[in-house]
Design a protein around this motif. Structure first.
Motif, mmCIF file in Angstrom:
data_model
loop_
_atom_site.group_PDB
_atom_site.id
_atom_site.type_symbol
_atom_site.label_atom_id
_atom_site.label_comp_id
_atom_site.label_asym_id
_atom_site.label_seq_id
_atom_site.Cartn_x
_atom_site.Cartn_y
_atom_site.Cartn_z
ATOM 1 N N TYR A 32 28.377 34.468 52.433
ATOM 2 C CA TYR A 32 29.274 34.117 51.229
ATOM 3 C C TYR A 32 28.143 34.162 49.895
ATOM 4 C CZ TYR A 32 27.348 29.545 53.290
ATOM 5 O OH TYR A 32 26.745 28.499 53.829
ATOM 6 N N GLY A 33 28.682 34.072 48.812
ATOM 7 C CA GLY A 33 27.796 34.056 47.752
ATOM 8 C C GLY A 33 27.119 32.601 47.498
ATOM 9 N N PRO A 34 26.393 32.676 46.373
ATOM 10 C CA PRO A 34 25.411 31.505 46.080
ATOM 11 C C PRO A 34 26.157 30.534 45.601
ATOM 12 C CG PRO A 34 24.713 32.997 44.444
ATOM 13 C CD PRO A 34 26.075 33.769 45.593
ATOM 14 N N GLY A 35 25.942 29.074 45.260
ATOM 15 C CA GLY A 35 26.687 28.025 44.514
ATOM 16 C C GLY A 35 27.869 27.588 45.288
ATOM 17 N N GLN A 36 28.197 26.202 44.632
ATOM 18 C CA GLN A 36 29.237 25.561 45.340
ATOM 19 C C GLN A 36 30.439 26.031 45.723
ATOM 20 O OE1 GLN A 36 30.727 22.082 43.085
ATOM 21 N NE2 GLN A 36 30.245 23.169 41.225
ATOM 22 N N HIS A 37 30.899 27.304 44.982
ATOM 23 C CA HIS A 37 32.123 28.122 45.169
ATOM 24 C C HIS A 37 31.988 29.351 46.070
ATOM 25 C CE1 HIS A 37 33.679 25.332 42.193
ATOM 26 N NE2 HIS A 37 32.976 25.699 41.391
ATOM 27 N N GLY A 38 30.764 29.444 46.728
ATOM 28 C CA GLY A 38 30.577 30.750 47.427
ATOM 29 C C GLY A 38 31.480 30.959 48.514
ATOM 30 N N GLN A 39 31.764 29.788 49.046
ATOM 31 C CA GLN A 39 32.613 29.899 50.405
ATOM 32 C C GLN A 39 34.222 30.080 50.155
ATOM 33 O OE1 GLN A 39 31.144 27.642 54.016
ATOM 34 N NE2 GLN A 39 29.968 26.618 52.377
ATOM 35 N N ARG A 40 34.438 29.970 48.950
ATOM 36 C CA ARG A 40 36.018 30.323 48.874
ATOM 37 C C ARG A 40 36.373 31.542 49.299
ATOM 38 N NH1 ARG A 40 36.960 28.236 42.426
ATOM 39 N NH2 ARG A 40 37.038 25.918 42.868
ATOM 40 N N ARG A 41 37.815 31.629 49.638
ATOM 41 C CA ARG A 41 38.202 32.740 50.240
ATOM 42 C C ARG A 41 38.415 33.716 49.233
ATOM 43 N NH1 ARG A 41 43.806 32.290 53.262
ATOM 44 N NH2 ARG A 41 42.711 30.786 54.236
ATOM 45 N N LYS A 42 38.037 35.105 49.382
ATOM 46 C CA LYS A 42 38.062 36.126 48.444
ATOM 47 C C LYS A 42 39.274 36.793 48.493
ATOM 48 C CE LYS A 42 33.297 37.013 47.541
ATOM 49 N NZ LYS A 42 32.519 36.199 48.473
ATOM 50 N N GLY A 43 40.149 36.901 47.310
ATOM 51 C CA GLY A 43 41.265 37.882 47.399
ATOM 52 C C GLY A 43 40.976 39.465 47.296
ATOM 53 N N LYS A 44 41.906 40.361 47.233
ATOM 54 C CA LYS A 44 41.890 41.443 47.347
ATOM 55 C C LYS A 44 41.285 41.916 45.865
ATOM 56 C CE LYS A 44 44.286 45.741 48.357
ATOM 57 N NZ LYS A 44 43.872 46.463 46.939
ATOM 58 N N MET A 45 40.088 42.602 45.745
ATOM 59 C CA MET A 45 39.472 42.864 44.634
ATOM 60 C C MET A 45 39.987 44.031 43.950
ATOM 61 S SD MET A 45 35.496 43.578 44.125
ATOM 62 C CE MET A 45 34.808 42.129 44.979
ATOM 63 N N SER A 46 40.203 43.949 42.717
ATOM 64 C CA SER A 46 41.046 44.900 41.701
ATOM 65 C C SER A 46 39.974 46.178 41.566
ATOM 66 C CB SER A 46 41.286 44.459 40.124
ATOM 67 O OG SER A 46 39.817 44.284 39.478
ATOM 68 N N ASP A 47 40.579 47.231 41.051
ATOM 69 C CA ASP A 47 39.650 48.522 40.965
ATOM 70 C C ASP A 47 38.554 48.401 40.048
ATOM 71 O OD1 ASP A 47 41.556 49.927 42.651
ATOM 72 O OD2 ASP A 47 42.595 50.757 41.075
ATOM 73 N N PHE A 48 38.791 47.434 38.989
ATOM 74 C CA PHE A 48 37.971 47.253 38.095
ATOM 75 C C PHE A 48 36.459 46.328 38.742
ATOM 76 C CE2 PHE A 48 35.660 44.033 35.402
ATOM 77 C CZ PHE A 48 35.082 44.736 34.380
ATOM 78 N N GLY A 49 37.031 45.372 39.451
ATOM 79 C CA GLY A 49 36.282 44.639 40.334
ATOM 80 C C GLY A 49 35.245 45.450 41.206
#
Length: 206
Positions: A32-49
């Motif tokens: 997971y990513g850095p920081g306090q929100h790093g473990q949040r579940r990620k949704g489906k990423m957009s084409d732009f993302g």
């Protein structure tokens, strides 16, 4: 931990991938990513993302080069005839710091930039201290005589996790290499999948 090392690990964690294939990457322990929100579940990423992420990953891999430099390289790739994504990779691999890294003269691409900056590298017998200097086919890149015994240089040549690609001819005894040809995507030994096609889409739409 130095600022440079900390930034380097942050890129790995932000991408959720060990983009340099290093054994000490924090992603080997947690994805997971850095920081306090790093473990949040990620949704489906957009084409732009997806496109933005592909661009950030490629930029980060080459030492997190600036957006201005990266866009300039993209613009040149787009002007040339042929597959823009393949040409983009080839131009990135022709950077002097990338060649120094690929030849295993130093351990990381960040160290390669610093190594070139400090004047430890010769191109065709002349000192070059510009990391973005673009090498040509047939150019001979070597470590300056006074720098060959630096501990960082001696250690890098022994690193087991990286192979020297076949578009470079390297002599580690002499600490020199010849740039044989401009590579395409399939020639470059990336530890993770790079998607230059998504980078092209990103710039085409933004």
């Amino acid at each position: 931990m130095t600022k440079r090392t900390s930034a380097k690990y942050k890129i790995d964690r932000r991408m959720g991938e060990n983009i340099w294939g290093r054994p000490k990457s924090p992603v080997n322990r947690r994805e997971y990513g850095p920081g306090q929100h790093g473990q949040r579940r990620k949704g489906k990423m957009s084409d732009f993302g997806l496109q933005l992420r592909a661009k950030q990953k490629l930029k980060g891999y080459y030492g997190d080069i600036t957006e201005k430099q990266f866009r300039r390289i993209y613009a040149e790739a787009e002007r040339r005839r042929g597959d823009t994504g393949e040409i983009l990779i080839g131009l990135l691999e022709r950077r002097l710091d990338a060649v120094v890294y690929r030849a295993k003269f130093v351990a990381t691409v960040f160290a390669a930039r610093q190594f070139v900056n400090h004047g430890h590298v010769l191109v065709n017998g002349k000192r070059v201290n510009i990391p973005s200097y673009r090498v040509k086919e047939g150019d001979v890149i070597e470590v300056r005589e006074k720098s060959k015994q630096l501990a960082s240089v001696l250690e890098a040549a022994q690193l087991p996790e990286r192979d020297v690609p076949d578009y470079l001819e390297v002599d580690h005894q002499k600490m020199s290499c010849t740039f044989v040809r401009q590579p395409g995507l399939g020639d470059v030994p990336y530890p993770v999948q790079m998607e230059p096609n998504l980078v092209i889409e990103f710039y085409a739409q933004n």
